[in-house]
Design an enzyme around this catalytic site. Structure first.
Site, short mmCIF file in Angstrom:
data_model
loop_
_atom_site.label_atom_id
_atom_site.label_comp_id
_atom_site.label_asym_id
_atom_site.label_seq_id
_atom_site.Cartn_x
_atom_site.Cartn_y
_atom_site.Cartn_z
CG HIS A 28 7.40 7.60 5.55
ND1 HIS A 28 7.24 7.12 4.27
CD2 HIS A 28 6.18 7.48 6.15
CE1 HIS A 28 5.99 6.74 4.10
NE2 HIS A 28 5.31 6.94 5.23
CG ASN A 88 6.57 3.18 5.26
OD1 ASN A 88 6.02 3.29 4.19
ND2 ASN A 88 6.02 3.60 6.38
CB CYS A 110 3.05 10.38 1.59
SG CYS A 110 1.37 11.03 1.59
CG HIS A 167 3.53 4.67 9.27
ND1 HIS A 167 2.98 3.62 8.56
CD2 HIS A 167 3.79 5.63 8.36
CE1 HIS A 167 2.90 3.94 7.28
NE2 HIS A 167 3.39 5.17 7.13
NE ARG A 218 -1.06 2.52 2.97
CZ ARG A 218 -0.51 3.62 3.46
NH1 ARG A 218 -0.40 4.72 2.72
NH2 ARG A 218 -0.02 3.64 4.69
CG ASP A 219 3.14 4.33 3.07
OD1 ASP A 219 3.33 5.17 2.17
OD2 ASP A 219 3.19 4.61 4.28
P1 HMG Z 1 -12.82 14.25 -2.95
O1 HMG Z 1 -12.44 14.62 -4.33
O2 HMG Z 1 -13.07 15.34 -1.97
O3 HMG Z 1 -14.03 13.21 -2.95
O4 HMG Z 1 -11.68 13.31 -2.38
P2 HMG Z 1 -15.58 13.38 -3.17
O5 HMG Z 1 -16.26 12.73 -2.01
O6 HMG Z 1 -15.93 14.82 -3.47
O7 HMG Z 1 -15.85 12.50 -4.47
C1 HMG Z 1 -15.31 12.87 -5.72
C2 HMG Z 1 -15.28 11.65 -6.64
O8 HMG Z 1 -14.43 10.64 -6.10
C3 HMG Z 1 -16.65 10.99 -6.83
O9 HMG Z 1 -16.67 10.46 -8.14
C4 HMG Z 1 -16.61 9.83 -5.88
O10 HMG Z 1 -17.43 8.77 -6.27
C5 HMG Z 1 -15.15 9.42 -5.95
P3 HMG Z 1 -17.46 11.21 -9.33
O11 HMG Z 1 -18.89 11.26 -8.86
O12 HMG Z 1 -16.82 12.56 -9.42
O13 HMG Z 1 -17.19 10.32 -10.50
N1 HMG Z 1 -14.72 8.80 -4.68
C6 HMG Z 1 -14.31 7.52 -4.56
N2 HMG Z 1 -14.13 6.55 -5.46
C7 HMG Z 1 -13.71 5.35 -5.01
N3 HMG Z 1 -13.43 5.11 -3.70
C8 HMG Z 1 -13.58 6.08 -2.77
C9 HMG Z 1 -14.04 7.33 -3.21
N4 HMG Z 1 -14.30 8.48 -2.55
C10 HMG Z 1 -14.73 9.35 -3.46
N5 HMG Z 1 -13.30 5.82 -1.50
C11 HMG Z 1 -10.97 11.50 -0.98
C12 HMG Z 1 -11.72 12.82 -1.07
C13 HMG Z 1 -10.82 11.16 0.50
C14 HMG Z 1 -11.79 10.44 -1.67
C15 HMG Z 1 -9.59 11.66 -1.66
O14 HMG Z 1 -8.96 12.76 -1.13
C16 HMG Z 1 -8.70 10.45 -1.49
O15 HMG Z 1 -8.98 9.38 -2.01
N6 HMG Z 1 -7.58 10.61 -0.76
C17 HMG Z 1 -6.66 9.54 -0.46
C18 HMG Z 1 -5.26 10.00 -0.65
C19 HMG Z 1 -4.29 8.93 -0.25
O16 HMG Z 1 -4.54 7.74 -0.37
N7 HMG Z 1 -3.12 9.37 0.23
C20 HMG Z 1 -2.06 8.53 0.61
C21 HMG Z 1 -2.35 7.72 1.84
S1 HMG Z 1 -2.08 8.59 3.37
C22 HMG Z 1 -0.48 8.26 3.76
O17 HMG Z 1 0.24 7.77 2.92
C23 HMG Z 1 0.00 8.47 5.15
C24 HMG Z 1 0.13 7.19 5.95
O18 HMG Z 1 1.00 6.29 5.29
C25 HMG Z 1 0.67 7.49 7.35
C26 HMG Z 1 1.91 8.37 7.35
O19 HMG Z 1 2.87 8.10 6.61
O20 HMG Z 1 1.90 9.33 8.13
C27 HMG Z 1 -1.21 6.48 6.12
MG MG Z 2 3.13 6.38 5.32
#
Ligand code: HMG
Ligand code: MG
Length: 311
Positions: free
Chosen positions: A211, A251, A242, A209, A17-18
């Protein structure tokens, strides 16, 4: 410091994933599955396999359903995936995973960039989602990101992270993984972070966690171990970063973590040789050498053995 290490530790693999979420070139689903199978074979029992996030935000993980449907099932291995909203939770339930991972930031700008929500909006959303997830029989883990620092805001007040971590546990999350999202933490800071956290939460409900952007992840893990933390996230080969934290490296490499833990007599249940094989699969999948130190050393040694006349 060297007197109070645990007998065993849990290595929580986040590479699929990450690690992969940041890869620009689409990796075929079968390669992801082969990597996950190799990680499970190496003895990893906690593997975060994908994210049910928007495929527009993270195109690499658009095949989440296909990955989960074809996972090598084993009673010993628990698979999980990131869930950012109601739609993600429903996808995760429909896919049949038994564990979901919520994620939120302790800094406003990272929160907005990562999930398009303020921190307060994220808390309100997860409050609702936690009820639904628990009612559906899922276990829920949570990440609090940017605890050690934010790529946009710099230092983040510790009280904010502590408050969020406590809140997520109160919602029913069994564990909160504290994210050094951009890998800026150093050991004295880590001691302060963990002192703050441990004043409000038991060690068993915390994970680290880290990095490894600046090479301090293992040193920080050592501080965590000495303070009673026993779950550490890591990514095979040190894969990753990220996409919404510019400059963040992968990580801590799983092999480096396992090597250190084993050398300290701390049981992990992971076979390092087999882990190196998984690391090599990860390298093939992304088409480049990964930064993990142990992986480099072991791969070098293997190559040497393969060349006749060299020892
Ligand atoms: P948004 O654009 O505000 O979403 O994104 P929305 O609710 O306005 O929806 C817009 C469109 O997205 C719609 O489609 C939804 O259906 C679709 P449309 O009608 O326009 O065709 N949609 C989805 N489709 C599939 N699955 C879903 C989904 N949600 C909406 N779940 C949202 C908001 C949260 C969805 C977006 O910002 C997002 O997906 N963000 C994730 C980003 C991400 O994964 N970042 C990396 C992970 S975090 C990280 O790495 C840190 C961590 O490792 C810890 C650390 O290191 O500290 C965990
Ligand atoms: Mg991370």
């Amino acid at each position: 410091m060297f007197e109070s290490f645990p007998e065993r530790a849990v290595v929580y693999e986040v590479g699929p994933r990450d690690g992969l979420q940041n890869e620009a070139a689409q990796i075929p689903t079968e390669r992801k599955l082969a990597l996950i199978a190799a990680l499970a074979k190496a003895g990893l029992q906690r593997i975060e396999v994908t994210s049910f996030v928007s495929p527009r935000w993270i195109p690499q993980l658009a095949d989440a359903e296909q990955v989960v449907a074809a996972l090598p099932r084993s009673p010993e291995v628990v698979y999980s995936a990131l869930v950012p909203n109601e739609q993600g939770l429903q996808r995760s339930i429909d896919a049949g995973l038994s564990e979901a991972a919520f994620f939120l930031s302790s800094s406003e700008s990272h929160s907005k960039k990562n999930i398009n929500k303020s921190v307060a909006e994220a808390v309100a959303l997860y409050t609702k989602l936690a009820k639904k997830a628990l009612a559906a029989g899922l276990k829920v883990r949570a990440y609090v990101s940017t605890v050690w620092g934010c790529p946009y805001e710099g230092e983040v007040p510790l009280e904010r992270s502590v408050e969020l971590a406590r809140r997520m546990v109160d919602l029913g999350c069994y564990q909160v993984s504290l994210g050094d999202t951009i890998g800026v933490g150093t050991p004295v800071q880590t001691r302060a972070v963990l002192e703050g956290m441990l004043a409000r939460l038991p060690a068993a409900q915390l994970a680290m966690h880290m990095h490894d952007t600046r090479g301090t992840a293992l040193a920080n893990v050592l501080v965590g171990l000495s303070m009673g933390i026993t779950t550490f996230d890591a990514s095979v080969g040190g894969l990753g970063g990220c996409p919404y934290a510019p400059g963040a490296a992968g990580n801590l490499a799983t092999e480096d973590l396992v090597y250190m833990l084993q050398g300290m007599g701390i049981e992990t249940g992971v076979d390092l040789e087999l882990l190196v094989e998984a690391g090599q699969l990860a390298q093939e999948a992304v088409g480049r050498e990964l930064p993990g130190k142990y992986l480099k050393a072991a791969s070098g040694a293997r190559q040497k053995k393969a060349v006749p006349g060299q020892t």
